[in-house]
Motif scaffolding. Structure first.
Motif, PDB file in Angstrom:
ATOM      1  N   MET A   1      83.671  31.468  19.913  1.00 19.84           N
ATOM      2  CA  MET A   1      82.844  31.892  20.991  1.00 19.84           C
ATOM      3  C   MET A   1      81.496  31.959  20.441  1.00 19.84           C
ATOM      4  SD  MET A   1      83.051  35.296  23.412  1.00 19.84           S
ATOM      5  CE  MET A   1      84.555  34.747  23.847  1.00 19.84           C
ATOM      6  N   SER A   2      80.370  31.361  21.119  1.00 21.57           N
ATOM      7  CA  SER A   2      79.046  31.503  20.737  1.00 21.57           C
ATOM      8  C   SER A   2      78.186  32.708  21.129  1.00 21.57           C
ATOM      9  CB  SER A   2      78.037  30.355  21.580  1.00 21.57           C
ATOM     10  OG  SER A   2      78.376  30.703  23.134  1.00 21.57           O
ATOM     11  N   GLU A   3      77.246  33.030  20.178  1.00 18.13           N
ATOM     12  CA  GLU A   3      76.635  34.192  20.177  1.00 18.13           C
ATOM     13  C   GLU A   3      75.954  34.276  21.634  1.00 18.13           C
ATOM     14  OE1 GLU A   3      74.793  35.548  16.191  1.00 18.13           O
ATOM     15  OE2 GLU A   3      74.487  33.442  16.399  1.00 18.13           O
ATOM     16  N   LYS A   4      75.659  35.540  22.278  1.00 13.62           N
ATOM     17  CA  LYS A   4      75.156  36.010  23.512  1.00 13.62           C
ATOM     18  C   LYS A   4      74.203  37.001  23.077  1.00 13.62           C
ATOM     19  CE  LYS A   4      78.587  34.260  26.797  1.00 13.62           C
ATOM     20  NZ  LYS A   4      79.375  34.682  28.128  1.00 13.62           N
ATOM     21  N   LEU A   5      72.764  36.853  22.962  1.00  9.48           N
ATOM     22  CA  LEU A   5      71.761  37.725  22.500  1.00  9.48           C
ATOM     23  C   LEU A   5      70.894  38.189  23.415  1.00  9.48           C
ATOM     24  CD1 LEU A   5      71.178  35.782  19.175  1.00  9.48           C
ATOM     25  CD2 LEU A   5      73.028  37.570  19.339  1.00  9.48           C
ATOM     26  N   LEU A   6      70.928  39.594  23.658  1.00 15.84           N
ATOM     27  CA  LEU A   6      70.026  39.826  24.756  1.00 15.84           C
ATOM     28  C   LEU A   6      69.312  41.041  24.235  1.00 15.84           C
ATOM     29  CD1 LEU A   6      69.614  40.065  27.937  1.00 15.84           C
ATOM     30  CD2 LEU A   6      71.220  42.226  27.984  1.00 15.84           C
ATOM     31  N   LEU A   7      67.851  40.825  24.550  1.00 20.79           N
ATOM     32  CA  LEU A   7      66.886  41.719  23.935  1.00 20.79           C
ATOM     33  C   LEU A   7      66.440  42.624  25.075  1.00 20.79           C
ATOM     34  CD1 LEU A   7      65.625  42.637  21.037  1.00 20.79           C
ATOM     35  CD2 LEU A   7      63.597  41.465  21.864  1.00 20.79           C
ATOM     36  N   PRO A   8      66.717  43.925  25.263  1.00 24.33           N
ATOM     37  CA  PRO A   8      66.381  44.616  26.183  1.00 24.33           C
ATOM     38  C   PRO A   8      64.860  45.363  26.243  1.00 24.33           C
ATOM     39  CG  PRO A   8      68.368  45.314  25.585  1.00 24.33           C
ATOM     40  CD  PRO A   8      67.718  44.657  24.462  1.00 24.33           C
ATOM     41  N   PRO A   9      64.174  46.083  27.079  1.00 27.10           N
ATOM     42  CA  PRO A   9      62.862  46.337  26.923  1.00 27.10           C
ATOM     43  C   PRO A   9      62.837  47.314  25.754  1.00 27.10           C
ATOM     44  CG  PRO A   9      63.763  46.308  29.092  1.00 27.10           C
ATOM     45  CD  PRO A   9      65.056  46.029  28.501  1.00 27.10           C
ATOM     46  N   LYS A  10      61.606  47.381  25.054  1.00 24.46           N
ATOM     47  CA  LYS A  10      61.356  48.192  24.058  1.00 24.46           C
ATOM     48  C   LYS A  10      62.281  48.172  23.022  1.00 24.46           C
ATOM     49  CE  LYS A  10      59.398  51.977  26.965  1.00 24.46           C
ATOM     50  NZ  LYS A  10      59.377  53.590  27.383  1.00 24.46           N
ATOM     51  N   HIS A  11      63.343  47.208  22.940  1.00 30.68           N
ATOM     52  CA  HIS A  11      64.009  46.951  21.833  1.00 30.68           C
ATOM     53  C   HIS A  11      63.385  46.102  20.606  1.00 30.68           C
ATOM     54  CE1 HIS A  11      68.165  48.528  22.973  1.00 30.68           C
ATOM     55  NE2 HIS A  11      67.454  49.118  23.713  1.00 30.68           N
ATOM     56  N   TRP A  58      68.285  47.855  32.974  1.00 26.68           N
ATOM     57  CA  TRP A  58      69.671  47.652  33.338  1.00 26.68           C
ATOM     58  C   TRP A  58      70.562  49.080  33.066  1.00 26.68           C
ATOM     59  CZ3 TRP A  58      70.629  44.380  36.802  1.00 26.68           C
ATOM     60  CH2 TRP A  58      70.217  42.942  36.375  1.00 26.68           C
ATOM     61  N   ASP A  59      70.053  50.033  32.211  1.00 23.76           N
ATOM     62  CA  ASP A  59      70.436  51.122  32.182  1.00 23.76           C
ATOM     63  C   ASP A  59      70.231  52.137  33.352  1.00 23.76           C
ATOM     64  OD1 ASP A  59      67.880  51.445  31.595  1.00 23.76           O
ATOM     65  OD2 ASP A  59      67.966  52.698  30.183  1.00 23.76           O
ATOM     66  N   HIS A  64      72.627  53.685  38.931  1.00 26.82           N
ATOM     67  CA  HIS A  64      72.296  53.896  40.508  1.00 26.82           C
ATOM     68  C   HIS A  64      73.078  53.045  41.224  1.00 26.82           C
ATOM     69  CE1 HIS A  64      68.441  55.923  38.921  1.00 26.82           C
ATOM     70  NE2 HIS A  64      68.647  56.694  39.787  1.00 26.82           N
ATOM     71  N   GLU A  65      73.556  52.035  40.634  1.00 28.18           N
ATOM     72  CA  GLU A  65      74.614  51.223  41.223  1.00 28.18           C
ATOM     73  C   GLU A  65      75.914  51.717  41.964  1.00 28.18           C
ATOM     74  OE1 GLU A  65      75.627  48.256  43.660  1.00 28.18           O
ATOM     75  OE2 GLU A  65      73.951  47.835  42.403  1.00 28.18           O
ATOM     76  N   LYS A  66      75.920  51.471  43.047  1.00 26.77           N
ATOM     77  CA  LYS A  66      77.165  52.154  43.926  1.00 26.77           C
ATOM     78  C   LYS A  66      78.356  51.240  43.992  1.00 26.77           C
ATOM     79  CE  LYS A  66      74.588  55.272  46.635  1.00 26.77           C
ATOM     80  NZ  LYS A  66      74.142  55.786  48.028  1.00 26.77           N
ATOM     81  N   ASP A  67      78.090  49.863  44.095  1.00 32.05           N
ATOM     82  CA  ASP A  67      79.280  49.153  44.158  1.00 32.05           C
ATOM     83  C   ASP A  67      79.893  48.708  42.597  1.00 32.05           C
ATOM     84  OD1 ASP A  67      80.675  46.769  45.448  1.00 32.05           O
ATOM     85  OD2 ASP A  67      79.737  45.673  43.894  1.00 32.05           O
ATOM     86  N   PRO A  68      81.382  48.999  42.457  1.00 31.93           N
ATOM     87  CA  PRO A  68      81.977  49.005  41.280  1.00 31.93           C
ATOM     88  C   PRO A  68      81.744  47.641  40.504  1.00 31.93           C
ATOM     89  CG  PRO A  68      83.362  50.130  42.781  1.00 31.93           C
ATOM     90  CD  PRO A  68      82.111  49.365  43.629  1.00 31.93           C
ATOM     91  N   ARG A  73      79.507  43.944  36.397  1.00 33.69           N
ATOM     92  CA  ARG A  73      78.532  42.776  36.094  1.00 33.69           C
ATOM     93  C   ARG A  73      77.622  43.371  35.059  1.00 33.69           C
ATOM     94  NH1 ARG A  73      75.640  38.718  40.365  1.00 33.69           N
ATOM     95  NH2 ARG A  73      75.450  36.986  38.850  1.00 33.69           N
ATOM     96  N   ILE A  74      76.883  44.407  35.458  1.00 38.87           N
ATOM     97  CA  ILE A  74      75.776  44.946  34.869  1.00 38.87           C
ATOM     98  C   ILE A  74      76.295  45.486  33.569  1.00 38.87           C
ATOM     99  CG2 ILE A  74      73.959  46.789  34.743  1.00 38.87           C
ATOM    100  CD1 ILE A  74      73.937  46.611  37.808  1.00 38.87           C
ATOM    101  N   VAL A  75      77.276  46.027  33.338  1.00 37.14           N
ATOM    102  CA  VAL A  75      77.610  46.513  31.935  1.00 37.14           C
ATOM    103  C   VAL A  75      78.246  45.396  31.076  1.00 37.14           C
ATOM    104  CG1 VAL A  75      80.034  47.668  30.996  1.00 37.14           C
ATOM    105  CG2 VAL A  75      78.870  48.655  32.890  1.00 37.14           C
ATOM    106  N   ALA A  76      78.776  44.309  31.734  1.00 35.92           N
ATOM    107  CA  ALA A  76      78.989  43.245  30.855  1.00 35.92           C
ATOM    108  C   ALA A  76      77.690  42.540  30.255  1.00 35.92           C
ATOM    109  CB  ALA A  76      79.904  42.224  31.686  1.00 35.92           C
ATOM    110  N   HIS A  77      76.680  42.455  30.979  1.00 38.12           N
ATOM    111  CA  HIS A  77      75.482  42.007  30.612  1.00 38.12           C
ATOM    112  C   HIS A  77      74.885  42.577  29.497  1.00 38.12           C
ATOM    113  CE1 HIS A  77      71.737  39.642  31.084  1.00 38.12           C
ATOM    114  NE2 HIS A  77      71.354  40.754  31.249  1.00 38.12           N
TER     115      HIS A  77
END
Length: 221
Positions: A1-11, A58-59, A64-68, A73-77
């Motif tokens: 499986m290839s790397e999936k690298l996400l850089l969030p704000p202030k990281h 995304w945190d 605040h997201e109400k739809d499970p 999807r946000i958690v997986a991201h």
């Protein structure tokens, strides 16, 4: 499986990833319908091991997201986040954005996608004009591009005009101005019909098409 690298704000970007291709997703955050997740998944698919800088908080969105399903999807991201938050280095989000937009414009691509406002995720009118910060940033980077045409930047977005050359509700309100500042051409219909082209302007119906076209010359990671 290839790397999936996400850089969030202030990281801070870990040193071991600094040689990778870096992409920065510039565009509407609040009210954009989470287009960043779709763009990120496609970039990871095309450029194995690339780093995607996503300025979305995304945190907060997850809280605040109400739809499970949407929350999952946000958690997986977010699960692919790298680096550690460095408040001393980035006391605000703006310095983080500037640093990584610069990196992307030199060793990957700075991607300005102007997503039209989502009916489901629209921002309150009390918060001002939709994507007001994006409009300012686009203007700043267009000026930088004119000073240094070698910068790797692409502009695109939902764009639709009527027979009078006025934007419709299917358009990102302001694409007319962005395209004008980028090209210097005032005839909106000629621009819209593709009679006038610009190397940093990508005509695309969706963010997926935009990413595919904008990164053709970038090469593989």
């Amino acid at each position: 499986m290839s790397e999936k690298l996400l850089l969030p704000p202030k990281h801070a970007l870990p040193e071991k990833y600094r040689g990778r291709k870096i992409f920065f997703l510039a565009g509407p955050i609040r009210g954009g319908g989470m287009w960043q997740i779709r763009a990120t998944e496609l970039l990871w698919k095309i450029f194995e091991g690339c780093v995607v800088c996503d300025p979305t908080r995304w945190d907060d969105a997850e809280t605040h997201e109400k739809d499970p399903q949407t929350r999952q999807r946000i958690v997986a991201h977010r699960a692919h986040a790298i680096g550690e938050k460095n408040v001393a280095r980035y006391p605000a989000q703006a310095p983080w954005e500037e640093e990584h937009m610069n990196l992307a414009s030199k060793q990957g691509r700075l991607l300005f996608w102007m997503e039209r406002e989502s009916k489901k995720y629209h921002r309150p009118k009390s918060e001002g004009v939709y994507a007001q910060d994006t409009r300012v940033e686009a203007g700043i980077w267009i000026q930088k591009l004119k000073a240094d045409p070698a910068l790797r930047i692409s502009f695109g977005g939902h764009w639709d005009i009527d027979s009078h050359g006025q934007e419709t509700k299917k358009s990102f309100g302001g694409m007319n101005f962005i395209v004008y500042y980028l090209t210097g051409v005032k005839d909106r219909r000629r621009l819209y019909n593709g009679e006038v082209a610009h190397p940093n302007l990508v005509r695309a119906e969706s963010v997926e098409n935009f990413i595919a076209e904008a990164t053709k010359e970038t090469g593989r990671a």
